[in-house]
Design an enzyme around this catalytic site. Sequence first.
Site, PDB file in Angstrom:
ATOM      1  N   GLY A  29       0.595  -1.441  -0.111  1.00 49.94           N
ATOM      2  CA  GLY A  29       0.150  -0.042  -0.174  1.00 49.94           C
ATOM      3  C   GLY A  29       1.206   1.299  -0.273  1.00 49.94           C
ATOM      4  O   GLY A  29       0.140   2.237  -0.396  1.00 49.94           O
ATOM      5  N   PRO A  79       5.047  -5.463  -0.236  1.00 45.84           N
ATOM      6  CA  PRO A  79       4.677  -4.868  -1.539  1.00 45.84           C
ATOM      7  C   PRO A  79       4.884  -4.237  -2.884  1.00 45.84           C
ATOM      8  O   PRO A  79       5.139  -5.414  -3.103  1.00 45.84           O
ATOM      9  CB  PRO A  79       6.411  -3.964  -0.387  1.00 45.84           C
ATOM     10  CG  PRO A  79       6.978  -5.249  -0.277  1.00 45.84           C
ATOM     11  CD  PRO A  79       6.103  -6.286   0.105  1.00 45.84           C
ATOM     12  N   GLY A  80       4.097  -3.608  -3.575  1.00 41.77           N
ATOM     13  CA  GLY A  80       3.898  -4.397  -5.074  1.00 41.77           C
ATOM     14  C   GLY A  80       4.520  -2.607  -6.011  1.00 41.77           C
ATOM     15  O   GLY A  80       5.942  -3.049  -5.920  1.00 41.77           O
ATOM     16  N   CYS A 110     -10.868   4.719 -29.588  1.00 42.73           N
ATOM     17  CA  CYS A 110     -12.089   5.817 -29.913  1.00 42.73           C
ATOM     18  C   CYS A 110     -13.291   5.711 -28.474  1.00 42.73           C
ATOM     19  O   CYS A 110     -14.380   5.398 -28.835  1.00 42.73           O
ATOM     20  CB  CYS A 110     -12.748   5.449 -30.946  1.00 42.73           C
ATOM     21  SG  CYS A 110     -12.089   4.571 -32.735  1.00 42.73           S
ATOM     22  N   GLU A 111     -12.561   6.573 -27.457  1.00 44.96           N
ATOM     23  CA  GLU A 111     -13.323   6.838 -26.626  1.00 44.96           C
ATOM     24  C   GLU A 111     -12.549   7.966 -25.852  1.00 44.96           C
ATOM     25  O   GLU A 111     -11.639   7.937 -26.211  1.00 44.96           O
ATOM     26  CB  GLU A 111     -12.932   5.528 -25.166  1.00 44.96           C
ATOM     27  CG  GLU A 111     -13.978   4.296 -25.888  1.00 44.96           C
ATOM     28  CD  GLU A 111     -14.031   3.763 -24.558  1.00 44.96           C
ATOM     29  OE1 GLU A 111     -14.304   4.673 -23.185  1.00 44.96           O
ATOM     30  OE2 GLU A 111     -14.031   2.593 -24.410  1.00 44.96           O
TER      31      GLU A 111
HETATM   32  N1  LLP Z   1      -1.345  -6.613  -1.040  1.00 45.31           N
HETATM   33  C1  LLP Z   1      -3.147  -7.142  -1.425  1.00 45.31           C
HETATM   34  C2  LLP Z   1      -3.884  -8.086  -0.530  1.00 45.31           C
HETATM   35  C3  LLP Z   1      -3.060  -6.212  -2.791  1.00 45.31           C
HETATM   36  O1  LLP Z   1      -4.966  -6.057  -2.733  1.00 45.31           O
HETATM   37  C4  LLP Z   1      -1.996  -5.267  -3.366  1.00 45.31           C
HETATM   38  C5  LLP Z   1      -2.499  -4.575  -4.485  1.00 45.31           C
HETATM   39  C6  LLP Z   1      -0.954  -5.196  -2.294  1.00 45.31           C
HETATM   40  C7  LLP Z   1      -0.508  -5.686  -1.481  1.00 45.31           C
HETATM   41  C8  LLP Z   1      -0.316  -4.352  -2.917  1.00 45.31           C
HETATM   42  O2  LLP Z   1      -0.377  -3.136  -2.606  1.00 45.31           O
HETATM   43  P1  LLP Z   1      -0.070  -1.768  -3.193  1.00 45.31           P
HETATM   44  O3  LLP Z   1       2.352  -1.964  -2.736  1.00 45.31           O
HETATM   45  O4  LLP Z   1       1.539  -2.422  -4.842  1.00 45.31           O
HETATM   46  O5  LLP Z   1      -0.086  -0.868  -3.167  1.00 45.31           O
HETATM   47  N2  LLP Z   1      -4.189  -0.963 -10.264  1.00 45.31           N
HETATM   48  C9  LLP Z   1      -4.327  -0.484  -9.254  1.00 45.31           C
HETATM   49  C10 LLP Z   1      -3.566  -1.050  -7.503  1.00 45.31           C
HETATM   50  C11 LLP Z   1      -4.375  -1.948  -7.261  1.00 45.31           C
HETATM   51  C12 LLP Z   1      -3.939  -2.217  -5.957  1.00 45.31           C
HETATM   52  C13 LLP Z   1      -4.556  -3.920  -5.949  1.00 45.31           C
HETATM   53  N3  LLP Z   1      -4.201  -4.346  -4.334  1.00 45.31           N
HETATM   54  C14 LLP Z   1      -3.802   1.084  -9.247  1.00 45.31           C
HETATM   55  O6  LLP Z   1      -3.458   1.310 -10.837  1.00 45.31           O
HETATM   56  O7  LLP Z   1      -3.032   1.903  -8.801  1.00 45.31           O
END
Ligand code: LLP
Length: 421
Positions: free
Chosen positions: A240, A277-278, A344-345
Site C-alpha cells: 500500500g 509491497p507492489g 475511440c473513447e
Molecule cells: N496486497 C494485497 C492483498 C493487495 O490487494 C495489493 C494491491 C497489494 C498487496 C499491493 O499493494 P501496493 O503495495 O502495490 O499498493 N491497479 C491499481 C492498484 C490496485 C492495487 C490492488 N491491490 C492502480 O493502478 O493504482
Amino acid sequence: MDHFDYVDGAMQVEQVPMAAIADAVGTPVYVYSTATLTRHVGVFRDALGSLDNPLIAFAVKANPNAAVLATLAKLGLGADVVSGGELLRAIAAGIPADRIVFSGVGKTAEEMRLALTHGIFQFNLESEPEAEMLSEVALSMGKRAPVAYRINPDVDAGTHAKISTGKSENKFGIPYARALESYAAARDLPGLDVQGVAVHIGSQLTDLAPLEAAFTKVGALIAALRDAGHDIRTADLGGGLGVPYDPALPEPPSPAAYGDMVCRVTQDWPVRLMFEPGRVIVGNAGALLSRVVRVKQGAKAPFVIVDAAMNDLLRPSLYDAWHDIRAVTPAGQRAAANVVGPVCETGDTFAMGRDMDVVAAGDLVAFMTAGAYGATMAGTYNSRPLAPEVLVSGDKWAVVRARPPIEALIAGDSIPDWLAD
Ligand code: LLP
C-alpha cells in the site's frame, strides 16, 4: 529515485538510450530498469532492518513479467499472489514456495489444491466459507493448510475509492468485530493450521496514519487471539505504500518512515512480520515509451496523439491517475497540451491541459512511473496487440515480452462451422 536520466539532452535508462529501444522494438513499449528495482528492494529491506527475518512478498499483480519476477527472486523476495496463474508465474521465476502467500476473496478449490501441492507459506483467508472450503480441500489431500485471516479493520485509507480496501463496506477480509468468532470457528476446522493475522487497507497511500491505525488494531487482535489460546506466529501487514507520481506534490512517506512506524507499532508482537509491497518496488522502475503520431489543434490546447492508449496504460482513464509525461529529447520549450491515445473513447486521455515539453509528430515521449499496474493491466481493446516489455541492466537490454503479431490476436478467435462458408 529511478535510473531514467537525461544524458546529452536525451533520456537514457541506465546506460541505454530510450531512442535505441524504440528504434529496435517499436512503440509503444514498456521499459524497466534493473538498477531501480534493485535499489527499491534495498531501500525497503533497509527500512525494515531492525525486524527479525521479515518476509517481503512482492505483490505479483503489480508487475508479473517473468524477468521482473526473476530479478526480484534473485534479490530474495517472496511473492504475494492472487490467482493460480500468479502462483505458477512466481514459481516459474524461481520464487520458493515457502516465500509465497496467497491472497484474494475468490480462491477456487482448484487454486487451493495447486497452492497446497506446491506447499506455500500462507493462505490469507477472506471469509468463513473460504476457510471451510480450504479445510476440506486440504483434508482431501492429507494436508493442513497454514492460514491467516485477513481482517477488515474499517479504516479509511484516504486513497482513490477504487483502490481502497479496508472499509467495512469493501469486499475484503472478515469484520474486525467478529474476528474472535471467526478464528474460533477456524480452529475447529481440521484441515487448517491457524498461524497468523493479515491486513491490507489499500494502495497508493500517501499518509501513514491509516496504516498505523490498522496495524494497531492488528496488534490488539493478536494479543486477544493469543489470550484465547491461538498460536499466532505471523502478521502480514500488506502493501500500500504510495510512490511519487507528480513532482509538484509532496512526496509520500518514505519506506524509512514507514519502517520506523512499523517497528514502533509492532515492537512487542511475538510474531514474524510479512509485507506485500507492489508499487513501491516496481512503480518508478518502469516507463511506457511511446511515439507521437500527430499533433492536432484543440479548442484550448493542442491534442498530442500518441501511439500508446488506454489499453496499454489504463490508470489515467480508470483512476484519473497522473503520470509524468516527458519528451525523450526535449527541445527546451514547454506549453500546455492534451495527451491522448488513438482509441475511440474520450476516456483514452492521459492528460488535459498539461504543462509539458513541446513535442511534434515523430517525437518520443515517456510515461513515467509505469512499472506498477501498467503492462499487467493492459488489454487488446481496439484490436491493439499488447505492448512489448524490455528489461535494461547497465548497458545491456533484452526484450522480455515480445510484441505479438496482430495475426496472433486474430487467430485466437475461431469461426464456428455454420459460419465457415
Ligand atoms: N496486497 C494485497 C492483498 C493487495 O490487494 C495489493 C494491491 C497489494 C498487496 C499491493 O499493494 P501496493 O503495495 O502495490 O499498493 N491497479 C491499481 C492498484 C490496485 C492495487 C490492488 N491491490 C492502480 O493502478 O493504482
